[in-house]
Structure formats: structure tokens, C-alpha cells
Design a protein around this motif. Structure first.
Motif, mmCIF file in Angstrom:
data_model
loop_
_atom_site.group_PDB
_atom_site.id
_atom_site.type_symbol
_atom_site.label_atom_id
_atom_site.label_comp_id
_atom_site.label_asym_id
_atom_site.label_seq_id
_atom_site.Cartn_x
_atom_site.Cartn_y
_atom_site.Cartn_z
ATOM 1 N N LYS A 1 0.837 -1.214 0.000
ATOM 2 C CA LYS A 1 0.000 0.000 0.000
ATOM 3 C C LYS A 1 0.866 1.256 0.000
ATOM 4 O O LYS A 1 0.570 2.232 -0.701
ATOM 5 N N LEU A 2 1.955 1.219 0.777
ATOM 6 C CA LEU A 2 2.851 2.375 0.825
ATOM 7 C C LEU A 2 3.522 2.583 -0.531
ATOM 8 O O LEU A 2 3.599 3.708 -1.039
ATOM 9 N N GLN A 3 3.983 1.503 -1.155
ATOM 10 C CA GLN A 3 4.627 1.630 -2.459
ATOM 11 C C GLN A 3 3.643 2.081 -3.528
ATOM 12 O O GLN A 3 3.978 2.855 -4.416
ATOM 13 N N ASP A 4 2.382 1.612 -3.426
ATOM 14 C CA ASP A 4 1.367 2.056 -4.389
ATOM 15 C C ASP A 4 1.082 3.543 -4.228
ATOM 16 O O ASP A 4 0.892 4.266 -5.211
ATOM 17 N N ALA A 5 1.063 4.029 -2.980
ATOM 18 C CA ALA A 5 0.817 5.450 -2.739
ATOM 19 C C ALA A 5 1.933 6.288 -3.347
ATOM 20 O O ALA A 5 1.688 7.334 -3.963
ATOM 21 N N ARG B 1 11.045 0.131 9.575
ATOM 22 C CA ARG B 1 10.726 1.091 10.642
ATOM 23 C C ARG B 1 11.821 2.156 10.777
ATOM 24 O O ARG B 1 11.534 3.316 11.053
ATOM 25 N N GLU B 2 13.090 1.767 10.566
ATOM 26 C CA GLU B 2 14.175 2.750 10.643
ATOM 27 C C GLU B 2 14.092 3.755 9.500
ATOM 28 O O GLU B 2 14.566 4.892 9.617
ATOM 29 N N SER B 3 13.487 3.349 8.375
ATOM 30 C CA SER B 3 13.371 4.242 7.222
ATOM 31 C C SER B 3 12.196 5.202 7.347
ATOM 32 O O SER B 3 12.121 6.195 6.622
ATOM 33 N N LEU B 4 11.257 4.889 8.252
ATOM 34 C CA LEU B 4 10.017 5.668 8.295
ATOM 35 C C LEU B 4 10.181 7.124 8.728
ATOM 36 O O LEU B 4 9.530 8.005 8.158
ATOM 37 N N PRO B 5 10.991 7.470 9.736
ATOM 38 C CA PRO B 5 11.075 8.886 10.149
ATOM 39 C C PRO B 5 11.481 9.823 9.014
ATOM 40 O O PRO B 5 10.888 10.879 8.834
ATOM 41 N N ALA B 6 12.491 9.419 8.233
ATOM 42 C CA ALA B 6 12.920 10.273 7.125
ATOM 43 C C ALA B 6 11.829 10.393 6.073
ATOM 44 O O ALA B 6 11.589 11.471 5.523
ATOM 45 N N LEU B 7 11.141 9.274 5.811
ATOM 46 C CA LEU B 7 10.035 9.306 4.841
ATOM 47 C C LEU B 7 8.913 10.215 5.320
ATOM 48 O O LEU B 7 8.362 11.008 4.559
ATOM 49 N N ARG B 8 8.576 10.089 6.603
ATOM 50 C CA ARG B 8 7.480 10.903 7.155
ATOM 51 C C ARG B 8 7.823 12.387 7.074
ATOM 52 O O ARG B 8 6.984 13.212 6.686
ATOM 53 N N SER B 9 9.077 12.749 7.409
ATOM 54 C CA SER B 9 9.485 14.150 7.351
ATOM 55 C C SER B 9 9.404 14.695 5.931
ATOM 56 O O SER B 9 8.924 15.807 5.695
ATOM 57 N N LYS B 10 9.841 13.895 4.963
ATOM 58 C CA LYS B 10 9.802 14.316 3.563
ATOM 59 C C LYS B 10 8.363 14.530 3.102
ATOM 60 O O LYS B 10 8.040 15.539 2.445
ATOM 61 N N LEU B 11 7.482 13.595 3.455
ATOM 62 C CA LEU B 11 6.076 13.703 3.030
ATOM 63 C C LEU B 11 5.391 14.904 3.672
ATOM 64 O O LEU B 11 4.626 15.619 3.028
ATOM 65 N N GLN B 12 5.655 15.133 4.943
ATOM 66 C CA GLN B 12 5.029 16.262 5.627
ATOM 67 C C GLN B 12 5.489 17.586 5.027
ATOM 68 O O GLN B 12 4.690 18.521 4.892
ATOM 69 N N SER B 13 6.761 17.684 4.650
ATOM 70 C CA SER B 13 7.266 18.901 4.024
ATOM 71 C C SER B 13 6.579 19.149 2.687
ATOM 72 O O SER B 13 6.171 20.277 2.379
ATOM 73 N N ALA C 1 -2.551 11.676 -2.310
ATOM 74 C CA ALA C 1 -1.665 10.533 -2.164
ATOM 75 C C ALA C 1 -0.691 10.732 -1.000
ATOM 76 O O ALA C 1 -0.372 9.781 -0.278
ATOM 77 N N LEU C 2 -0.226 11.967 -0.809
ATOM 78 C CA LEU C 2 0.661 12.246 0.324
ATOM 79 C C LEU C 2 -0.044 12.014 1.653
ATOM 80 O O LEU C 2 0.535 11.455 2.592
ATOM 81 N N LYS C 3 -1.284 12.441 1.729
ATOM 82 C CA LYS C 3 -2.046 12.223 2.967
ATOM 83 C C LYS C 3 -2.246 10.726 3.230
ATOM 84 O O LYS C 3 -2.114 10.252 4.351
ATOM 85 N N GLU C 4 -2.545 9.968 2.145
ATOM 86 C CA GLU C 4 -2.727 8.524 2.301
ATOM 87 C C GLU C 4 -1.431 7.853 2.736
ATOM 88 O O GLU C 4 -1.427 6.971 3.602
ATOM 89 N N ALA C 5 -0.304 8.278 2.132
ATOM 90 C CA ALA C 5 0.983 7.687 2.492
ATOM 91 C C ALA C 5 1.316 7.941 3.962
ATOM 92 O O ALA C 5 1.838 7.059 4.652
ATOM 93 N N LEU C 6 1.011 9.148 4.445
ATOM 94 C CA LEU C 6 1.263 9.442 5.868
ATOM 95 C C LEU C 6 0.412 8.556 6.770
ATOM 96 O O LEU C 6 0.867 8.102 7.826
ATOM 97 N N ASN C 7 -0.828 8.304 6.364
ATOM 98 C CA ASN C 7 -1.686 7.410 7.157
ATOM 99 C C ASN C 7 -1.127 5.992 7.171
ATOM 100 O O ASN C 7 -1.143 5.312 8.202
ATOM 101 N N ILE C 8 -0.627 5.530 6.015
ATOM 102 C CA ILE C 8 -0.074 4.172 5.937
ATOM 103 C C ILE C 8 1.172 4.051 6.803
ATOM 104 O O ILE C 8 1.369 3.041 7.491
#
Length: 787
Positions: A15-19, A271-283, A705-712
Motif C-alpha cells: 500500500k505504501l509503495q502504491d501510494a 521502521r528505521e526508514s520511516l522517520p525520514a520518509l514521514r518528514s519528507k512527506l510532511q514537508s 496521495a501524500l495524505k494517504e501515504a502518511l496514514n499508511i
């Protein structure tokens, strides 16, 4: 019985990769590759086969890199193709090759993983294998397991001495902390009666940081008999539950536990990759919110919106044009000059250079002056220098200014048109879309046409005004100008300016005897009073200074073996000119240089020999009195033309700015809108481009899609748990193989296998399939089974 832990993780990652795919980006999880290392017949390929956990399903298929056009849906065909390609690459007599066989397995039930089935470590070459087969295979294995993203499954059969396991030694060499290495013990069911591997599996004997996992694979007889993987896993489970040495730890043994352990490593990595991904998406989401708010109630055909947008774009175009011409601190281009900076360079660098290029041909100018003097005197011999000759020559030189002046106008016009195009093609980056001319092709085209037409109209008026300025300069020669030296001041000027340099350059003194060093090149400096020469152009070490009194010039025949052109300077009173030389012969590389130096000497008052007669058609003879008159007018022309050049250099930028640039800015601000309204109706001008509509839709889709990715990402964070890294253990029993590898200096390493992993979705299923890549560095050694 599938890989259940993997099945739980797959939907969330998919789901994350599809987003991410929906917004044209990749989900940079960089999942680890799993490399299986072990000796011959240790059971490596069977471990991989069990990890995949299932036979091929109808919607699953495989592709080889060496035959991309063919899809394999039968597992037996895949096995046969691996064996056939191995034979093609290495031959049929157990040869090896570092070139991998790339197999991609496409399925909606796997993650984007790379599984590497490496050749078994062997000690003794057989068949066509080279004598150093052991070292070649080890080098090949190290190429793969040295990568930090590799998880190493060090496979050792239970019926072998674990302390001598080459797989564990190689893993220790590239992973000294033991963070990436998991020990796998195979063939527990083949141990001698009365023996077991309990102490090893409990990590008491020969411990590893991540411990050992025991597995029971299908035997060769089971594989040939096509025993079902599910049945094999059930038999493995029964073995551990029924064996007295292993039943107490059966839940920590077997292929399912190996799957669970590897899944946890994947989960930790994700899980270690998620913080950087979350920061990028939020920006990215924050940067889009303002534009999304503007487009929530967007209606492309709303006439009110069109009128407002047209006004905004014309106003913004005027602002952008003025900023590019006048300069601005925002959005400064640091790569090249543009707009006003380029026009400034035309005014103060290019145009003055064009004027300098008009430098007079000294020889022609002096001839023109002499003809003018003679024609003014007519049949009489003139005693005084005629001022009419001066005016005639000055007017002729002023006319030559027209060409560089008109060229300057053309260069400025080109820059203005380029600036207009840059302003109309201005686009905003990413998906921040407000209103820009590039989004409306008809409006952009009309704007460029109207402004360019206006610039061309101003071109005619500007050129007329510049030609008028030159005509004005011609109409009256102001010999009372404060900067003009004048006839009366000329003698005084020669006295004051006697030290002024007339010419500098390299010349060769050609007639120094070989006994005294022979011909030598010096740096000469000619003034109105003297001729000096130096060691070099720095003019620090002066060799000699020769006063110009009583000096004259004569021609010298070019030597038979020399390619130099020579002229001489001598003293009319028969005195030595330089040391014991009655004349010094000065050599140049070309006749043009000789003529140019002669003209410079004429300006300094050094004339040709009196009895030297020129017979060429384009030359002339002078008597000393005429030459003085020519020299006087020559210097006066220099003085007056310098005044005109200075005036033109000052007036040209002012004229162009006033008549062209400032008028164009005013036209854009005050009249452009009216011209646009009169050229076409508003609907056609404001017809949105397909690209603009697509960009707006892409922006809105990206926002959702960014909002969905953050939820995932939130779901993955809450539904998965990280497992802490086990504490270090005493693994000093493992000896590094580095000394083993270095014992053979000069051994050529095997070339690095090329690894290519690329995801391709399958059709016919909603979320698409993802490839699980299995790589087999080609081998034909006993026991190397394809997965």
C-alpha cells in the motif's frame, strides 16, 4: 503453508509503495538482499526455496534477464532454464563464471527483495574448474556479502565440524560485529545416531550474536520425486517436535522461524526508514496546502476568474520584465548574465570594443593625409599645414562610427526580445501553480508578438536618432573644444607629451656578430624622444636607450636564409648608433609589422632616408616638410576623434535607454492590456493548455496521495514492533579468512558480477505484482541447486 509473517507485512508495504507510485515517486525503503553462503551440498538452494514458501501460483510468473521476452509459469521449466543457462555460460564439465543468472519472480505475494543463491565453497577443482577455484568462488561471494544491505545466511550442515565452517568465516570477515549474520544448520536429520547439535542450536557452543536456526530441507530424492513444499515443511515440523534433543526448542527451529527472523529484520529496516520518509512527506504536503486551498472551488470556465487571471498575468509580466532589466535581489541567476546585465555589457564592453576595432590603418591614413594636403595646395608648395585637410580626414573617420553604433542597437534589441521570451516562458517549480503565461499558449503568443512588434517600431526611431547624432558631429568640427590640443598647442603638446609611449613590442636586433652573441630579441619601447629596449615586457631591466635626434630609417634586403623582414635605423651624422654599429637592423616576422613600426617611427619624427624612392603604386614619397605636416594632422586627428568617441560612448546608452528600453517598459505597463483585448476575445486568449490542466490534476492527486501515504506510515508504525539487536557474544572462535585470501599475492580477483534489480508490476490484479529477485552466479559444481 506460506510465509505468514511475510504475508502480514506485504499488504502494508505494498500500500505504501502504491501510494508513492501514484505520485510518480519511489518508496526508498531499500530492502536488504538475502545472500545464502555455504559449502557444496550444504543445502543453500533448498533454504531459499523454503523461504519463498510456495510453488508458483497461476498469477505468478518468472523472467530471466537473458530471455526477457519469455515468461515462465511452471516451476520445473524455471529449474531447467537455470541448468541450461549454466551449461551455456560455464560448459558442461563443472566450470564456473562470476556472471550471475538473473531470475525475476513476479507476484502480488512477495516483497521487492533480492535473494542470492551463491555457488558452494569448494576446495578441490574438478572437471574444467581452474586450480584456484576455491579463491575465485570466495572472491565472488565476498563481492555480494560485503554490501551493508546484505543479510547473510551462513549455511553449515550439521554433519560437518562447525569450527571449520567457511561460510561463518567469510561472514565474520565482512560482518565482524555479527549484526547481519544468521547461522543456519541444515541436515540435522542426517547426523550419526546418538549425536545432535543441541549445544550449537542453543548458542552455547561456538556462539553467534544472532544465534543459529536449524532446518530440515527436502532430500535429493524428495526433489526428484517432486515432493510438495507444504509436505516438506510439515515433515520438518514433525522432526523437531519428535526429536528428544530439539523438542524443547521446536518453536525456535525450522523454516517458519527462519522466515519470522528474516521478516523481523525487514520490519526493523522498514521502521528505521520511516522517520525520514514521514518528514519528507510532511514537508511536501505543507508546500501544497496553499495551492490546494485555492483550487478547491476552481472552475476553469468562470469569466470572473479569467478576467482576474489576465490582469494578474499582464501585471506580473511587466514586473518580471522590469526586474530583469533593472536588476533584482530575488531569484538571482548565478550561472550566466541575463537581461539588464547583458545590455550593460553591450554598452560598456562590447560597444567600446567595436570602436577600438576601428583603429586606423596607419599607413593608409598617412597616405590619405598627404594626398589631402597636396590636393589642397594644388600647384603651389605649401608652407603651412592646411586645416581643411584636418577637417576632411576627421569627417571621413566620423562616418565610420555608423556601423558599430547600429550594431550596438541590434545587439540590445536581441537582448530585449530574449528577455520578453524569458518572462513569458516563466514557470513555477514543483506543483506550485498560480497564474503564468506559459499556461495559456494563445495569450503567451499574443503577448510576445505585440511587445516584439513594439520593440521593432522603436528600433527605427532609435537608429534614426543615432545617425542624426553622427551627422551632427560631422556638421561642425569644434576645434575650440577644451580637450582638443589644437594647432597652436601642438608644439607644446609634443614637448609635454614627449615621454608618452607611441608603441611597444618585440623586435630582433639582427646585425650583432656571432662573436658577441648573435641576433637577439628584445622588448622595444618607442616614445617621441627615444627608443629603448629591455630584456622582457616587464620593462625592469633596460638594455639601452637611444635618443631619436638625427635618426632616419632605411630598408634592408631580407637575408637569403632568413624568413625575417628587416629595416634599419642610422644616424645622419655618421655616428655609431649602438656600440660599434653605424646602424641597427631591426627584424620583424612579417612585412605588415615592418610597415606598422615604420609608421610609428614617423609619428615619433624619425623619417625615411631622403633618397629612398618608393615605386609601388600604393606607396608615396615625402619630403621632410610634408612629413611634418602629415605628422601634425595625424596627431590632431587622433585628438579630435578621441573626443568624438568619448561623446558617442556616453550618448549611445542614453539614447537607447530613452528611446527603446524605457519606452518599452512604459508600453508594457500602460498599453499592453488594451492591445491584448483588441487583438482577440478573452475566451480564446484564456484557453488553458492541456499541460496546465494536467499539472493541476496532478497536484490535487499528489496532495491526496501524500495524505494517504502518511496514514499508511502511521499504520506500519503501530502494527509492527522493532526487535532490539542481541547483545554481543564471544565469537573469538571464528578466525577471519583474510589471511587465507592474502596468502596468494598476485591472484587475479574474479570480476564483479553485475546485479540488476527492477520492479515490474503484473497485469490482471488490482495492486499489481512485485518481483522477488533470485540471482544465481553461474556455477556447475556438485550440489548447487537452483531455487
Amino acid at each position: 503453508m506460506g510465509n505468514r509473517g511475510m504475508e502480514e507485512l506485504i499488504p502494508l508495504v505494498n500500500k505504501l509503495q502504491d501510494a508513492f507510485s501514484s505520485i510518480g515517486q519511489s518508496c526508498h525503503l531499500d530492502l536488504p538482499q538475502i545472500a545464502v553462503v555455504g559449502g557444496q551440498s550444504a543445502g543453500k538452494s533448498s533454504v531459499l526455496e523454503n523461504f519463498v514458501g510456495r510453488d508458483f501460483l497461476p498469477r505468478e510468473y518468472a523472467e530471466f534477464l537473458h530471455c526477457k521476452s519469455k515468461k515462465f509459469t511452471d516451476f520445473e521449466e524455471v529449474r531447467q532454464e537455470i541448468e541450461a543457462e549454466t551449461d551455456r555460460v560455464t560448459g558442461t564439465n563443472k566450470g564456473i563464471s562470476p556472471v550471475p543468472i538473473n531470475l525475476r519472480v513476479y507476484s502480488p505475494h512477495v516483497l521487492n527483495l533480492t535473494l542470492i543463491d551463491l555457488p558452494g565453497i569448494t576446495k578441490v577443482p574438478v572437471g574444467d574448474q581452474p586450480p584456484d577455484i576455491e579463491y575465485q568462488i570466495k572472491d565472488m561471494i565476498l563481492q555480494f556479502i560485503s554490501r551493508e544491505s546484505s543479510l547473510i545466511l551462513a549455511v553449515t550442515p550439521a554433519n560437518m565440524d562447525l569450527a571449520n565452517s567457511d561460510a561463518l568465516k567469510l561472514a565474520k570477515e565482512v560482518d565482524p560485529q555479527g549484526l547481519r549474520t544468521i547461522g543456519v544448520i541444515t541436515k540435522l536429520d542426517l547426523m550419526d545416531e546418538g549425536t545432535d547439535a543441541r549445544d550449537v542450536l542453543e548458542n552455547k557452543l561456538l556462539p553467534l550474536r544472532r544465534g543459529y536456526i536449524g532446518v530440515v530441507n527436502r532430500s535429493q530424492k524428495d526433489i526428484e520425486g517432486k515432493k510438495d513444499i507444504r509436505a516438506a515443511l510439515a515433515a520438518e515440523r514433525k522432526f523437531f517436535l519428535s526429536h528428544p534433543a530439539y523438542r524443547h526448542m521446536a518453536d525456535r527451529m525450522g523454516t517458519p522461524h527462519l522466515q519470522k527472523t528474516l521478516n523481523q529484520q525487514l520490519t526493523n529496516h522498514i521502521r528505521e526508514s520511516l522517520p525520514a520518509l514521514r518528514s519528507k512527506l510532511q514537508s511536501q504536503l505543507l508546500s501544497l496546502e496553499k495551492e490546494v486551498e485555492e483550487y478547491k472551488n476552481f472552475r476553469p470556465d468562470d469569466p470572473t476568474r479569467k478576467t482576474k487571471a489576465l490582469l494578474q498575468m499582464v501585471q506580473q509580466f511587466g514586473v518580471d520584465f522590469e526586474k530583469r532589466i533593472e536588476g533584482s535581489g530575488d531569484q538571482v541567476d548565478t550561472l550566466e548574465l541575463s537581461g539588464g546585465a547583458r545590455i550593460n555589457r553591450i554598452f560598456h564592453e562590447r560597444f567600446p570594443f567595436e570602436l577600438v576595432k576601428m583603429e586606423f590603418d596607419e599607413k593608409d591614413l598617412r597616405r590619405e593625409i598627404s594626398y589631402a594636403i597636396k590636393n589642397i595646395h594644388g600647384v603651389r608648395t605649401g608652407l603651412f599645414t592646411p586645416d581643411l585637410a584636418f577637417e576632411a580626414i576627421v569627417k571621413k573617420q566620423v562616418v565610420k562610427l555608423k556601423e558599430p553604433c547600429l550594431k550596438c542597437v541590434d545587439l540590445v534589441i536581441q537582448e530585449l526580445i530574449n528577455t520578453v521570451r524569458q518572462c513569458t516562458s516563466k514557470v513555477t517549480k514543483d506543483f506550485i501553480i498560480i497564474t503564468c503565461l506559459s499556461s495559456y499558449p494563445r495569450l503567451r503568443e499574443e503577448t510576445e508578438r505585440i511587445v516584439t512588434t513594439y520593440i521593432r517600431e522603436r528600433e527605427g526611431r532609435t537608429k534614426d536618432q543615432i545617425l542624426l547624432l553622427i551627422d551632427i558631429e560631422q556638421s561642425y568640427i569644434n576645434t575650440n573644444h577644451e580637450d582638443f590640443i589644437g594647432f597652436a598647442k601642438y608644439v607644446l603638446f609634443r614637448i609635454v607629451a614627449g615621454g608618452a609611449v607611441i608603441r611597444r613590442g618585440w623586435l630582433t636586433i639582427n646585425n650583432i656578430s656571432l662573436m658577441k652573441g648573435g641576433s637577439k630579441e628584445y622588448w622595444f619601447v618607442l616614445t617621441a624622444e627615444s627608443l629603448s629596449w629591455y630584456k622582457d615586457e616587464e620593462e625592469k631591466e633596460k638594455k639601452y636607450m637611444l635618443p631619436l635626434d638625427n635618426l632616419k630609417i632605411r630598408d634592408v634586403e631580407k637575408g637569403f636564409m632568413s624568413n625575417k623582414h628587416v629595416f634599419a635605423i642610422f644616424n645622419t651624422e655618421q655616428r655609431n648608433v649602438y656600440k660599434d654599429l653605424r646602424q641597427i637592423e631591426l627584424a620583424c616576422d612579417s612585412q605588415e609589422d615592418v610597415d606598422s613600426w615604420k609608421a610609428s617611427f614617423l609619428r615619433a619624427g624619425v623619417y625615411p632616408e631622403k633618397d629612398q624612392v618608393r615605386t609601388q603604386e600604393n606607396t608615396f614619397s615625402m619630403d621632410p616638410q610634408l612629413e611634418r605636416q602629415v605628422e601634425t594632422i595625424r596627431n590632431l586627428v587622433d585628438s579630435y576623434v578621441a573626443i568624438i568617441n568619448k561623446s558617442i560612448r556616453d550618448l549611445m546608452p542614453k539614447t537607447i535607454m530613452h528611446l527603446m528600453i524605457n519606452n518599452t517598459k512604459a508600453f508594457i505597463h500602460h498599453e499592453l492590456l488594451a492591445y491584448l483585448y483588441s487583438s482577440a476575445d478573452q475566451s480564446s486568449l484564456m484557453e488553458e493548455s492541456a499541460d496546465q490542466a494536467q499539472r493541476r490534476d496532478d497536484m490535487l492527486r499528489m496532495y491526496h496521495a501524500l495524505k494517504e501515504a502518511l496514514n499508511i506510515i502511521g499504520d506500519i508504525s503501530t502494527s509492527t514492533v522493532s526487535t532490539p539487536v542481541p547483545p554481543p557474544v564471544d565469537d573469538t572462535w571464528l578466525q577471519s579468512t583474510s589471511s587465507h585470501r592474502c596468502a596468494r599475492p598476485g591472484h587475479p580477483q574474479a570480476s564483479s558480477p553485475q546485479v540488476s534489480v527492477r520492479a515490474q508490476p503484473t497485469g490482471g490484479r488490482g495492486k499489481g505484482a512485485r518481483p522477488q529477485m533470485v540471482q544465481h552466479p553461474a556455477c556447475h559444481s556438485r550440489g548447487c541447486h537452483p531455487a
